[in-house]
Write a protein that holds these residues in place. Structure first.
Motif, PDB file in Angstrom:
ATOM      1  N   ARG A  47       0.829  -1.213   0.000  1.00 16.49           N
ATOM      2  CA  ARG A  47       0.000   0.000   0.000  1.00 16.49           C
ATOM      3  C   ARG A  47       0.860   1.257   0.000  1.00 16.49           C
ATOM      4  NH1 ARG A  47      -4.267  -0.629   4.658  1.00 16.49           N
ATOM      5  NH2 ARG A  47      -2.326  -1.034   5.723  1.00 16.49           N
ATOM      6  N   LEU A  48       1.973   1.228   0.719  1.00 16.10           N
ATOM      7  CA  LEU A  48       2.895   2.366   0.706  1.00 16.10           C
ATOM      8  C   LEU A  48       3.509   2.547  -0.684  1.00 16.10           C
ATOM      9  CD1 LEU A  48       5.157   2.492   3.887  1.00 16.10           C
ATOM     10  CD2 LEU A  48       3.729   4.283   2.969  1.00 16.10           C
ATOM     11  N   ARG A  49       3.863   1.439  -1.302  1.00 13.58           N
ATOM     12  CA  ARG A  49       4.467   1.488  -2.628  1.00 13.58           C
ATOM     13  C   ARG A  49       3.482   2.046  -3.658  1.00 13.58           C
ATOM     14  NH1 ARG A  49       6.839  -3.806  -3.206  1.00 13.58           N
ATOM     15  NH2 ARG A  49       8.446  -3.016  -1.824  1.00 13.58           N
ATOM     16  N   LYS A  50       2.200   1.740  -3.504  1.00 16.80           N
ATOM     17  CA  LYS A  50       1.178   2.227  -4.441  1.00 16.80           C
ATOM     18  C   LYS A  50       0.994   3.738  -4.365  1.00 16.80           C
ATOM     19  CE  LYS A  50      -1.553  -1.910  -5.081  1.00 16.80           C
ATOM     20  NZ  LYS A  50      -2.837  -2.591  -4.852  1.00 16.80           N
ATOM     21  N   GLU A  51       1.381   4.340  -3.237  1.00 13.42           N
ATOM     22  CA  GLU A  51       1.330   5.804  -3.138  1.00 13.42           C
ATOM     23  C   GLU A  51       2.282   6.441  -4.144  1.00 13.42           C
ATOM     24  OE1 GLU A  51       2.057   7.288   0.761  1.00 13.42           O
ATOM     25  OE2 GLU A  51       0.206   6.457   1.572  1.00 13.42           O
ATOM     26  N   GLY A  52       3.345   5.723  -4.509  1.00 19.41           N
ATOM     27  CA  GLY A  52       4.240   6.177  -5.554  1.00 19.41           C
ATOM     28  C   GLY A  52       5.378   7.078  -5.132  1.00 19.41           C
ATOM     29  N   ARG A  53       5.407   7.519  -3.912  1.00 16.45           N
ATOM     30  CA  ARG A  53       6.457   8.450  -3.496  1.00 16.45           C
ATOM     31  C   ARG A  53       7.651   7.759  -2.843  1.00 16.45           C
ATOM     32  NH1 ARG A  53       3.385  13.007  -0.144  1.00 16.45           N
ATOM     33  NH2 ARG A  53       1.326  12.224  -0.628  1.00 16.45           N
ATOM     34  N   LEU A  54       7.440   6.564  -2.316  1.00 15.74           N
ATOM     35  CA  LEU A  54       8.475   5.895  -1.530  1.00 15.74           C
ATOM     36  C   LEU A  54       8.836   4.536  -2.124  1.00 15.74           C
ATOM     37  CD1 LEU A  54       6.875   6.583   1.955  1.00 15.74           C
ATOM     38  CD2 LEU A  54       8.791   7.810   0.943  1.00 15.74           C
ATOM     39  N   GLU A  55       9.977   4.020  -1.722  1.00 14.36           N
ATOM     40  CA  GLU A  55      10.418   2.678  -2.084  1.00 14.36           C
ATOM     41  C   GLU A  55      10.529   1.848  -0.800  1.00 14.36           C
ATOM     42  OE1 GLU A  55      11.033   1.235  -5.036  1.00 14.36           O
ATOM     43  OE2 GLU A  55      10.287   3.038  -6.029  1.00 14.36           O
ATOM     44  N   PRO A  56       9.404   1.481  -0.193  1.00 13.59           N
ATOM     45  CA  PRO A  56       9.456   0.764   1.081  1.00 13.59           C
ATOM     46  C   PRO A  56       9.863  -0.700   0.895  1.00 13.59           C
ATOM     47  CG  PRO A  56       7.211   0.958   0.356  1.00 13.59           C
ATOM     48  CD  PRO A  56       8.040   1.719  -0.636  1.00 13.59           C
TER      49      PRO A  56
END
Length: 168
Positions: A109-118
């Motif tokens: 879900r964090l990756r889908k935000e597109g700003r981060l590479e978690p």
């Protein structure tokens, strides 16, 4: 007359069954009661002590205090990735989970935000999966991200306090 009374009785029975179904609110209310029960008494004291430990700042960076822990950890490789992400010296942890599935789901879900590479790391001693949102070699950058994580990500952090994991 007898036929109408059977229909009326059947309609009453169906309406009783229909009104007794459970709802999401019922499940949430019972879950909240169960969680509150585990946080009282002896187990509640242990929970409060663990929470205080997780909220405690350990280091000062650029005049601001943060929680910085040095640990050995392993990066959990996703099935779709060819190579696992190479973490740098300082890693900002935004979520902790006991189950790998939950950690991977949050990471996705964090990756889908597109700003981060978690990515997900595993801490052996604590038997804990942590989601790292930011990795860097500069402690100042990691501390800034940890203090202002709301600016960089929309999802709520699943830790009492966002902290920095130092690679040993």
């Amino acid at each position: 007359m007898k036929r109408y009374s059977y229909i009326l009785l059947l309609a009453g029975f169906v309406s009783v069954l229909w009104s007794c179904h459970t709802t999401e609110e019922n499940y949430k209310a019972s879950y909240d009661i169960a969680v509150e029960a585990t946080r009282t008494g002896e187990r509640g004291e242990v929970y409060r002590q663990e929470l205080e430990k997780k909220m405690k700042n350990t280091d000062v960076v650029d005049g601001d205090s943060i929680r910085l822990l040095s640990r050995y950890f392993n990066v959990v490789k996703d099935e779709g990735e060819k190579d696992a992400v190479q973490p740098m010296k300082y890693n900002v942890v935004v979520a902790e989970f006991v189950q790998l599935f939950n950690a991977k789901s949050y990471c996705l879900r964090l990756r889908k935000e597109g700003r981060l590479e978690p990515f997900v790391v595993y801490l052996d001693k604590q038997e804990l999966y942590c989601v790292v949102a930011k990795t860097t070699d500069d402690l100042s950058v990691a501390a800034t991200f940890a203090k202002n994580h709301e600016k960089y990500m929309k999802l709520k952090a699943y830790v009492p306090k966002v902290w920095v994991l130092k690679r040993m």
